[in-house]
Design an enzyme around this catalytic site. Sequence first.
Site, mmCIF file in Angstrom:
data_model
loop_
_atom_site.group_PDB
_atom_site.id
_atom_site.type_symbol
_atom_site.label_atom_id
_atom_site.label_comp_id
_atom_site.label_asym_id
_atom_site.label_seq_id
_atom_site.Cartn_x
_atom_site.Cartn_y
_atom_site.Cartn_z
ATOM 1 N N GLY A 42 0.825 -1.420 -0.055
ATOM 2 C CA GLY A 42 -0.099 -0.114 -0.003
ATOM 3 C C GLY A 42 0.838 1.280 0.022
ATOM 4 O O GLY A 42 1.953 1.101 -0.187
ATOM 5 N N CYS A 44 1.232 3.567 2.510
ATOM 6 C CA CYS A 44 2.048 3.787 3.714
ATOM 7 C C CYS A 44 3.670 3.470 3.545
ATOM 8 O O CYS A 44 4.371 4.526 3.894
ATOM 9 C CB CYS A 44 1.264 3.220 4.955
ATOM 10 N N LYS A 53 7.914 10.486 6.770
ATOM 11 C CA LYS A 53 8.550 10.592 7.984
ATOM 12 C C LYS A 53 10.036 10.155 8.142
ATOM 13 O O LYS A 53 10.721 10.885 8.714
ATOM 14 C CB LYS A 53 7.758 9.772 9.186
ATOM 15 N N GLY A 182 -2.012 24.334 -0.191
ATOM 16 C CA GLY A 182 -2.505 23.644 0.971
ATOM 17 C C GLY A 182 -2.053 23.931 2.217
ATOM 18 O O GLY A 182 -0.823 23.557 2.249
ATOM 19 N N GLY A 187 0.698 19.417 3.339
ATOM 20 C CA GLY A 187 1.447 20.454 2.940
ATOM 21 C C GLY A 187 2.438 21.151 3.989
ATOM 22 O O GLY A 187 3.520 21.568 3.713
ATOM 23 N N LEU A 188 1.824 21.165 5.347
ATOM 24 C CA LEU A 188 2.565 21.558 6.277
ATOM 25 C C LEU A 188 3.988 21.190 6.769
ATOM 26 O O LEU A 188 5.072 21.165 6.770
ATOM 27 C CB LEU A 188 1.865 21.769 7.464
ATOM 28 N N GLY A 273 -5.890 18.137 -0.566
ATOM 29 C CA GLY A 273 -6.989 16.875 -0.420
ATOM 30 C C GLY A 273 -6.978 15.671 -1.200
ATOM 31 O O GLY A 273 -5.667 15.561 -1.827
ATOM 32 N N HIS A 445 10.293 11.453 35.934
ATOM 33 C CA HIS A 445 10.691 12.825 35.994
ATOM 34 C C HIS A 445 12.281 12.577 35.249
ATOM 35 O O HIS A 445 12.926 11.824 35.908
ATOM 36 C CB HIS A 445 10.959 13.299 37.222
#
Length: 464
Positions: A42, A44, A53, A182, A187-188, A273, A445
Site C-alpha cells: 500500500g 503507507c 516521516k 494547501g 502541505g505543512l 486533499g 521525571h
Amino acid sequence: MSNAERYDAVVIGSGEGGKYLAWHLAQAGEKTAVVERRWIGGSCPNINCLPSKNEIWSAGVARIAARAGEFGVTTGPVSVEMRQVLQRKRDMVDGLVAFHLDRYKATGAELIMGTARLVEPQTVEVSLNGGGTRRLVADKLFLNLGTQASVPPVPGLAEAKPLTHIEALELDRLPDHLVVLGGGYVGLEFAQAYRRFGSRITIIERGPRLAKREDEDVSREIQRILEAEGIELLLSTEVERVEGQSVDDVRVLIDTPDGRKTIEGTDILVAAGRTPNTRGIGLEEAGIELTGRGYIRVNDRLETTAPNTWAIGECAGSPQFTHMSLDDFRVIRDNLSGGNRSTKDRMTPYCMFIDPPLARIGMSEEQARAKGVTARVAKLPTKAVLRTRTTSESAGFMKALVDADDRILGFTMIGSEAGEVMAVVQTAMLAGLPYMALRDAILAHPTMAEGLNALFSNVPAKSG
C-alpha cells in the site's frame, strides 16, 4: 482469457487493512488473493506515511546540526545532500517491501500484480502487469482501493505538472523556491521539511488559517512556529492561474486580501486533499453504491451495498490514517467470526509530524461547542514542562477538555513528543478514568508526559 478461478476471498488493494485481512484469512485456511497495481503493502510504506516521516527526520537532523552551537557543539558548515536523503528513504522502502513479500509467502496469501476491474458481482478481471488477464470469482470480496492526491481545477495547474507527495519524495535535488498549495497535514509537513533542507517556501492556503480542522489557538501556534523558520504564509488566498512548468520556472497568480499578486517559484507542490480511487473500475456495475463524494457507501460494519462485499480504509470514508485502516481490519475480522464490532464512536488519534508535532485525541474545543457539550478547559504551555529546560524544545502547549463527570473529553498537544504523550491520555480515556488519575499519577521525571500532572491540575472547578 483463462477460465475463472474461484477464491474464498479476494482483496483489491494491498494497503494496511487489506493486507492484514488477507494474511489473517490465508492463515485461517481460506484461499485468498490480493490484487495490487503497484505499491506492495500500500501507500503507507511506499509513498506516504513512512517515507515522508523518513525524510522529515532527515530534515530534523539538518535543523539540529544547524543549531549545534546552541548546545555547545562546534560543527563546520551544514549542507544537505538530497541524493543521500533520497537513498536513505529508498533503502527503508526496499526493506519494507521485502518484509511484505515475506509475509505473503509465510501466510500463503497470493499476491497478484495487476489492475483489477469488477465485471460482475464478486467477479474480478485482472490485467496482469506482466501481460495477460485472469478472472477471479470471490466468495467474499474486499475493496481496499485507497485515495490519490487531488489536483484542483485551477487554470494551468495540471499543465504545470505539479509535484504531489509522490514526486516530492523522489526529489534528488533541492528546490530553490517551493510553492505549496494547501495548509493541511501534507502541505505543512513537506513545507517545513524542505525549508529545513534549505529551500525557500511559500504556503498558499485559501482558508483564513492553517490546519483548519484544529482549534484556532492551535492554528495560531503552528503559524508562529513556521513563520519563525522563515516560511512565507499566504492565508485567505485564492489561486487564479498557474503558468510555466514545475521543476523549472512556475508563476502562481493569486488573489489575496491585499490584492492580486504573482508568486514566482521553481517548483509547485499540490497538497489540496485526496480523491478516492473508486471511479472506472466497475463498482456501480457490481451493485456497489458510492456516496456523493465518491467514497464507497458502507454501514458501520463496513459492508457495502453488494452482498458479501466490504470496503476498507480511505475508500470507505474512514479517517485517512493507516491506524484507522488497521482498525477497519479488526472490525471486519471479528464480524466474520460472529462478532458485532462497529466503526461507530471510534476514538481517532490525529498526529501531524511537523516539528514540534501536533497530536489530538477526542474532541477539540470547537467540536465540543458545535455539539453543545459543556467542557472545562485546562491549558499548559509546553515550556512549563521541566523536560523542555533540558532540550530547549519549548514551543507549543497542552490542552485538555473535561466534562461534568470528570471524564476526559479530549486532549490536544503541540510540542515535543506530542504523539507519545497523547497515547497516555488516550489510554486513560479508553479506560474511562477520571482526569484526576492523570493529575495524581506518579509519572517519571523528567519526561514530557510528566506535564500531564500540571495540565490536569489546571482543570477548573465544577461550576455551581
